[in-house]
Scaffold this motif. Structure first.
Motif, short mmCIF file in Angstrom:
data_model
loop_
_atom_site.label_atom_id
_atom_site.label_comp_id
_atom_site.label_asym_id
_atom_site.label_seq_id
_atom_site.Cartn_x
_atom_site.Cartn_y
_atom_site.Cartn_z
N SER A 130 1.14 -68.60 -33.84
CA SER A 130 2.05 -69.24 -32.77
C SER A 130 1.89 -68.47 -31.47
N SER A 131 1.99 -67.16 -31.50
CA SER A 131 2.33 -66.52 -30.23
C SER A 131 0.97 -66.52 -29.61
N LEU A 132 -0.26 -66.41 -30.14
CA LEU A 132 -1.35 -66.21 -29.20
C LEU A 132 -1.73 -67.69 -28.70
N LYS A 133 -1.09 -68.81 -28.98
CA LYS A 133 -1.02 -70.02 -28.38
C LYS A 133 -0.35 -69.95 -27.17
N ASN A 134 0.91 -69.19 -27.33
CA ASN A 134 1.74 -68.89 -26.11
C ASN A 134 0.85 -68.10 -25.18
N MET A 135 0.15 -67.05 -25.39
CA MET A 135 -0.36 -66.13 -24.73
C MET A 135 -1.82 -66.94 -23.85
N LYS A 136 -2.48 -67.65 -24.71
CA LYS A 136 -3.44 -68.67 -24.22
C LYS A 136 -2.89 -69.48 -22.94
N LYS A 137 -1.76 -70.24 -23.28
CA LYS A 137 -1.29 -71.02 -22.31
C LYS A 137 -1.01 -70.39 -20.87
N GLU A 138 -0.42 -69.25 -21.01
CA GLU A 138 -0.06 -68.49 -19.81
C GLU A 138 -1.33 -67.90 -18.96
N LEU A 139 -2.38 -67.51 -19.76
CA LEU A 139 -3.46 -67.21 -19.37
C LEU A 139 -4.24 -68.50 -18.60
N LEU A 140 -4.35 -69.59 -19.47
CA LEU A 140 -4.78 -70.64 -18.70
C LEU A 140 -4.19 -71.08 -17.41
N GLN A 141 -2.90 -70.71 -17.13
CA GLN A 141 -2.03 -71.12 -16.11
C GLN A 141 -2.39 -70.14 -15.14
N LEU A 142 -2.58 -68.78 -15.46
CA LEU A 142 -3.28 -67.74 -14.50
C LEU A 142 -4.54 -68.18 -13.88
N ILE A 143 -5.51 -68.78 -14.86
CA ILE A 143 -6.80 -68.94 -14.16
C ILE A 143 -6.95 -70.29 -13.41
N SER A 144 -5.80 -70.99 -13.68
CA SER A 144 -5.85 -72.42 -12.92
C SER A 144 -5.12 -72.06 -11.56
N TYR A 179 -12.73 -62.84 -10.92
CA TYR A 179 -11.57 -62.43 -12.00
C TYR A 179 -11.53 -63.75 -12.92
N ALA A 180 -11.36 -64.99 -12.11
CA ALA A 180 -11.18 -65.95 -13.24
C ALA A 180 -12.25 -65.98 -14.47
N TRP A 181 -13.41 -65.69 -14.10
CA TRP A 181 -14.31 -65.59 -15.16
C TRP A 181 -14.16 -64.68 -16.09
N LEU A 182 -13.58 -63.38 -15.67
CA LEU A 182 -13.21 -62.31 -16.66
C LEU A 182 -12.06 -63.05 -17.65
N LEU A 183 -11.04 -63.65 -16.98
CA LEU A 183 -10.19 -64.26 -17.75
C LEU A 183 -10.38 -65.28 -18.47
N LYS A 184 -11.54 -66.15 -18.05
CA LYS A 184 -12.06 -67.09 -19.14
C LYS A 184 -12.77 -66.44 -20.53
N ASP A 185 -13.39 -65.34 -20.21
CA ASP A 185 -13.99 -64.31 -21.34
C ASP A 185 -12.84 -64.01 -22.19
N ASP A 186 -11.61 -63.58 -21.59
CA ASP A 186 -10.33 -62.99 -22.46
C ASP A 186 -9.88 -64.40 -23.40
N VAL A 187 -10.05 -65.60 -22.62
CA VAL A 187 -9.57 -66.81 -23.60
C VAL A 187 -10.48 -67.13 -24.65
N SER A 188 -11.69 -67.03 -24.25
CA SER A 188 -12.67 -67.28 -25.43
C SER A 188 -12.57 -66.42 -26.51
N GLN A 193 -10.53 -64.74 -32.13
CA GLN A 193 -9.75 -64.21 -32.81
C GLN A 193 -8.67 -65.12 -33.60
N ALA A 194 -8.18 -66.24 -33.17
CA ALA A 194 -7.43 -67.19 -33.78
C ALA A 194 -8.10 -67.62 -34.91
N ARG A 195 -9.44 -67.98 -34.82
CA ARG A 195 -10.16 -68.58 -36.00
C ARG A 195 -10.25 -67.61 -37.00
#
Length: 469
Positions: A130-144, A179-188, A193-195
């Motif tokens: 559940s928490s990794l989904k929230n972290m992903k959401k914040e990272l996507l917002q930062l990349i956006s 930096y957007a590309w670095l953060l994209k790698d973090d989301v990937s 990890q979630a899988r």
């Protein structure tokens, strides 16, 4: 069992645990945070016991109704720090004791064939999913936010640096997107990890498995897991998913720290083409003029803490014998701490970038003609001069300009021709000294020309759209 608190063990013990041991052993202050996951797992476990005919319908209904009431009660009783003040050692004991108040003896059947070993691992994994989904959401917002600013400021040209020395002109957008590309790698990596995380330990018992004929696949799917853990000893003893998260958090924090460092430098009076907003700056208690980038400095400092957490937990695991050992109890404390710290960093970085301003005139004012030395070499290459020779020729040009006390742009044309006739006419040479022409020559994929940066934006925007679906 103590009269003052409910324990899940102790039948063969004649004395209570010492207060010193309890201070080290009791984890309720940390794992109160897992109460929803513990109740969710208990509902699923009760349902599976009922379906396998090891829990009567009456007891099952009493347990489910009781757990619903316990969840409401705990939500009410959490203090300002999200902790419970119950006397039990952990959240599992609290839930069972409170359940017994509502469900009576039916509650005593809930833990049938279940161990705190598989229960705790399941709770932690549920929380992480559940928490990794929230972290992903914040990272996507930062990349956006980074991508949006890069699109809006695509016309800003600024100095690019290597070794913190002026190197070549670049589009400011190109820097931001790096930096957007670095953060994209973090989301990937977070997705991967979630899988791996989505395997359910429940039904593994203490270490040997479950003696009752429960359907672990059905149980796992009812909890939202994709699969089950394949080995009970592995299920209760492995904390690789914690290590993976801590390592991931450390790497992500390193990316945020490097971005913070760049923005701190660019916001100094010496550079001054970035200004941070009041919301993400602080002042000095002594010097009224100060505007300090404390938010970014705290992000930078947090990276060291996250790296330390990652390393320290791996050290905890290094010498453990197989299956569950109480050393593993620190997994939740360190995971929650790292998660919270990184989440705060992502949010601060998000707000900082969203509200900062970039001074286009100041950025371009930091450029100097020596940064076009490579462009001069490229001009010679286009006229047939081998690059290694062109490199040395431009070095001679730089030496001559320094001797004359002028910059490259203002050195007389005749001086260029004296060094190398292939520099061509004065009109051709003057074309080199254009910041826009300089960045526009890098049209290859991943370059800093307008079209190349625009292509990066399209790729990131398409990826963001897919991730939000």
């Amino acid at each position: 069992m103590s009269e003052n608190r409910y324990q899940l063990w102790g039948g063969c013990f004649e004395e209570e645990a010492s207060q010193d041991l309890r201070h080290l052993n009791d984890s309720l202050a940390v794992d109160s945070r897992l109460f929803r996951e513990d109740i969710h797992g208990s509902r699923a476990w009760a349902q599976e016991l009922n379906k396998s005919n090891h829990l009567s319908d009456d007891h099952y209904n009493a347990i489910i109704e009781g757990l619903n009431k316990v969840e409401i009660d705990i939500e009410r009783d959490l203090n300002a720090h999200g902790c419970l003040l119950d006397k039990e050692e952990d959240i599992h004991s609290v839930v069972e004791r409170r359940l017994q108040e509502y469900a009576g003896d039916a509650a005593l059947h809930l833990h049938t064939a279940r161990s705190r070993n598989d229960q705790s691992a399941t709770d932690t994994k549920l929380w992480m999913l559940s928490s990794l989904k929230n972290m992903k959401k914040e990272l996507l917002q930062l990349i956006s936010v980074v991508t949006s600013r890069a699109e809006d400021e695509i016309n800003v040209i600024a100095p690019g640096y290597t070794h913190l020395q002026r190197a070549q002109p670049i589009r400011w957008s190109h820097f931001m997107l790096s930096y957007a590309w670095l953060l994209k790698d973090d989301v990937s990596r977070l997705n991967e990890q979630a899988r791996r995380l989505s395997t359910c330990p429940l039904g593994s018992g203490a270490l040997a498995g479950c003696a009752l004929p429960i359907d672990r696949e059905r149980l796992a799917h009812s909890l939202g897991f994709n699969d089950i853990t394949p080995n009970s000893m592995y299920a209760v003893g492995s904390r690789d998913y914690i290590v993976e998260f801590l390592n991931w958090a450390a790497l992500c924090s390193v990316h945020l720290s490097r971005l913070a460092e760049d923005l701190i430098i660019y916001s100094t009076q010496e550079f001054g083409f970035v200004q941070l907003s009041d919301k993400f700056s602080t002042g000095s208690s002594l010097m009224p003029q100060k505007r300090n980038p404390d938010g970014l400095e705290l992000v930078r400092g947090a990276a060291g803490m996250l790296l330390g957490d990652s390393f320290s937990f791996s050290c905890t695991l290094k010498g453990l014998p197989s299956t569950y050992n109480k050393d593993l109890q620190v997994d939740k404390e360190i995971t929650f701490r790292s998660y919270d710290r990184l989440m705060h960093c992502v949010k601060v970085m998000n707000g900082t970038i969203r509200t900062m301003t970039v001074n286009q005139d100041k950025a371009i004012g930091l450029l100097d003609s020596s940064m076009l030395a490579t462009d001069l070499a490229h001009a010679l290459v286009r006229r047939g001069v081998p690059f290694r020779k062109a490199h040395h020729i431009v070095g001679s040009v730089l030496k001559r300009a320094a001797a004359l006390g002028v910059d490259l742009q203002h050195m007389p044309h005749k001086e260029y021709i004296a060094i190398c006739p292939e520099f061509g006419s004065q009109e051709e040479l003057e074309k080199v000294f254009s910041w826009e022409s300089s960045v526009e020559q890098y049209k290859s994929a991943g370059g800093t020309s307008r079209d190349a940066v625009g292509n990066q934006l399209q790729l990131l925007q398409k990826w963001l759209q897919d991730e939000h679906c």
